[in-house]
Design a protein around this motif. Structure first.
Motif, PDB file in Angstrom:
ATOM      1  N   THR A 144     -13.242  -2.150  -5.817  1.00 61.27           N
ATOM      2  CA  THR A 144     -12.458  -3.189  -6.607  1.00 61.27           C
ATOM      3  C   THR A 144     -12.401  -2.987  -7.780  1.00 61.27           C
ATOM      4  OG1 THR A 144     -12.811  -4.870  -4.716  1.00 61.27           O
ATOM      5  CG2 THR A 144     -11.744  -5.637  -6.659  1.00 61.27           C
ATOM      6  N   TRP A 187      -8.164   6.636  -9.648  1.00 62.40           N
ATOM      7  CA  TRP A 187      -8.937   6.252  -8.491  1.00 62.40           C
ATOM      8  C   TRP A 187      -8.852   6.818  -7.238  1.00 62.40           C
ATOM      9  CZ3 TRP A 187     -13.433   5.257  -9.841  1.00 62.40           C
ATOM     10  CH2 TRP A 187     -13.703   4.188 -11.027  1.00 62.40           C
ATOM     11  N   HIS A 188      -7.506   7.057  -6.753  1.00 67.41           N
ATOM     12  CA  HIS A 188      -7.218   7.606  -5.335  1.00 67.41           C
ATOM     13  C   HIS A 188      -7.974   9.213  -5.585  1.00 67.41           C
ATOM     14  CE1 HIS A 188      -4.272   8.005  -2.055  1.00 67.41           C
ATOM     15  NE2 HIS A 188      -4.896   9.066  -2.007  1.00 67.41           N
ATOM     16  N   GLY A 223      -4.700   2.925  -2.448  1.00 66.84           N
ATOM     17  CA  GLY A 223      -5.189   1.763  -3.020  1.00 66.84           C
ATOM     18  C   GLY A 223      -4.253   0.579  -2.990  1.00 66.84           C
ATOM     19  N   THR A 269       1.042  -1.082   0.029  1.00 66.22           N
ATOM     20  CA  THR A 269      -0.062   0.027   0.114  1.00 66.22           C
ATOM     21  C   THR A 269       0.888   1.513   0.025  1.00 66.22           C
ATOM     22  OG1 THR A 269      -0.168   0.066   2.400  1.00 66.22           O
ATOM     23  CG2 THR A 269      -1.864  -1.140   1.303  1.00 66.22           C
ATOM     24  N   LEU A 285      -4.400   3.445 -10.310  1.00 65.46           N
ATOM     25  CA  LEU A 285      -4.417   3.957  -9.112  1.00 65.46           C
ATOM     26  C   LEU A 285      -4.572   5.250  -8.702  1.00 65.46           C
ATOM     27  CD1 LEU A 285      -1.632   1.069  -8.082  1.00 65.46           C
ATOM     28  CD2 LEU A 285      -3.962   1.128  -7.158  1.00 65.46           C
ATOM     29  N   ARG A 339      -7.623  -2.128  -5.195  1.00 67.09           N
ATOM     30  CA  ARG A 339      -8.748  -1.946  -4.022  1.00 67.09           C
ATOM     31  C   ARG A 339      -8.450  -0.870  -3.462  1.00 67.09           C
ATOM     32  NH1 ARG A 339     -11.704  -6.460  -1.626  1.00 67.09           N
ATOM     33  NH2 ARG A 339     -12.233  -5.845   0.312  1.00 67.09           N
ATOM     34  N   PHE A 340      -9.643  -0.248  -2.997  1.00 69.24           N
ATOM     35  CA  PHE A 340      -9.639   1.012  -2.177  1.00 69.24           C
ATOM     36  C   PHE A 340     -10.915   0.821  -1.314  1.00 69.24           C
ATOM     37  CE2 PHE A 340      -7.709   2.836  -5.821  1.00 69.24           C
ATOM     38  CZ  PHE A 340      -6.762   3.811  -5.384  1.00 69.24           C
ATOM     39  N   TRP A 389      -2.758  -3.284  -4.537  1.00 70.82           N
ATOM     40  CA  TRP A 389      -2.905  -3.932  -5.879  1.00 70.82           C
ATOM     41  C   TRP A 389      -2.108  -5.596  -5.592  1.00 70.82           C
ATOM     42  CZ3 TRP A 389      -0.091   0.183  -4.459  1.00 70.82           C
ATOM     43  CH2 TRP A 389       1.289   0.268  -4.368  1.00 70.82           C
TER      44      TRP A 389
END
Length: 178
Positions: free
Chosen positions: A124, A142-143, A12, A6, A139, A24-25, A14
């Protein structure tokens, strides 16, 4: 990294999964699952933090996203970059929403679980193996979007911040390569 390393508390994770990658977050939001669901699944909600959207609220329905970030070298003004046709795969309000994301082998899953007076949200994103070279881009995207979700639920539109995204991308790139 392939074992879920992480980058900070809100970052997130991975890992390699099923011949591709799983990103995933997780977030704890202070809003009800119904309010979070509306932010994830309605044109008004999505526009506040992700993209302008046309959405058919059912499994098998279409979800067209039009990203509105200002043009840069990272994000050109091309229709294939800005407009994304997706399919809704699972629609179970207010607990599970799954859809394709720009590629048939790219699937985003949103799981909502009541958590006290709020919601535990898990995002996810399963991506194909060939996306490995762009994991830091996905990543960081999405973050950055997830940072604006809470604001959007409260009615404050989340603007795109290219310097913030570039910083996140550089940090993820350093971690992904370790």
């Amino acid at each position: 990294m392939t074992d879920g390393h992480t980058l900070g508390a809100d970052a997130g994770t991975w890992r390699e999964a099923d011949g591709g990658w799983e990103l995933r977050f997780e977030r704890r939001l202070r809003h009800s699952p119904e309010r979070v669901w509306a932010a994830l699944t309605t044109p008004e909600g999505l526009r506040g933090w992700l993209a302008a959207a046309e959405i058919e609220p059912r499994a098998g329905g279409a979800m067209i996203l039009t990203f509105e970030q200002p043009e840069t070298e990272d994000f050109p003004c091309r229709d294939d970059v800005r407009r994304q046709a997706n399919e809704i795969l699972t629609w179970r309000p207010p607990e599970l929403f799954e859809h394709s994301f720009g590629h048939p082998d790219s699937v985003v899953s949103w799981r909502l679980r009541p958590d006290g007076g709020g919601t535990h949200l898990t995002l996810t994103h399963r991506v194909p193996a060939e996306w490995e070279r762009d994991l830091s881009r996905t990543l960081s995207g999405w973050h950055h979007h997830m940072e604006g979700l809470d604001d959007a639920i409260r009615g404050r539109r989340h603007g795109w911040d290219w310097p913030r995204w570039r910083g996140l991308r550089a940090a993820y790139a350093a971690e992904v390569r370790q």
